[in-house]
Design a protein around this motif. Sequence first.
Motif, short mmCIF file in Angstrom:
data_model
loop_
_atom_site.label_atom_id
_atom_site.label_comp_id
_atom_site.label_asym_id
_atom_site.label_seq_id
_atom_site.Cartn_x
_atom_site.Cartn_y
_atom_site.Cartn_z
N PRO A 9 19.75 -31.75 32.93
CA PRO A 9 20.08 -33.00 32.26
C PRO A 9 21.01 -32.75 31.07
CG PRO A 9 17.79 -32.39 31.85
CD PRO A 9 18.36 -31.37 32.79
N ARG A 65 17.24 -40.36 23.42
CA ARG A 65 16.21 -39.47 23.96
C ARG A 65 16.36 -39.20 25.44
NH1 ARG A 65 10.39 -41.07 22.79
NH2 ARG A 65 10.81 -41.92 24.82
N THR A 66 17.11 -40.00 26.13
CA THR A 66 17.20 -39.86 27.58
C THR A 66 18.54 -39.23 27.98
OG1 THR A 66 18.07 -42.10 27.80
CG2 THR A 66 15.68 -41.83 27.99
N TYR A 78 22.26 -34.28 27.52
CA TYR A 78 21.86 -35.24 26.50
C TYR A 78 23.00 -35.52 25.54
CZ TYR A 78 17.12 -34.45 28.10
OH TYR A 78 15.99 -34.38 28.88
N ARG A 119 22.13 -38.56 29.52
CA ARG A 119 23.29 -39.41 29.77
C ARG A 119 24.00 -39.02 31.07
NH1 ARG A 119 25.08 -42.69 26.24
NH2 ARG A 119 27.29 -42.27 26.59
#
Length: 131
Positions: free
Chosen positions: A38, A44-45, A40, A47
């Motif tokens: 992932p 918090r999540t 970032y 992109r």
Amino acid sequence: MPINGRYYDWEHITIQVNGATLADVLSIDYEDSEKVNPIYGKGRTPRGYTKGNWEGSGKLTLLREEYERLGDPFSMKPFDIVVSYAKEGNTSTDTLKDCLFTKRSFGGVEQDTERITVELEFVILGGIERS
């Protein structure tokens, strides 16, 4: 509950290693995975994401007699393992490309055992083709 048809069972499976059909196989397991990373930014999540390396591996459990017919597993050049599932005129095949054995384990070597087995772990270098 009605019975809709016969499911795959051991009788429907044929396993070939290096072009030879194996008769005394007890089990085969194989898997593959691909790493996802992932990415970032603000918040918090994730992109977005990137993909990492693909990996494939497996394990073949045979009776000692079949192991003896294979010869030295560590001296083999990369080979394909073909697993065919044939039922009622339909065949589904997984071809594990460019495999190499990486580990062997001996089991069932004790008094009163019904069989002597050898477990061969392998790495899949060329991917898994489904047809």
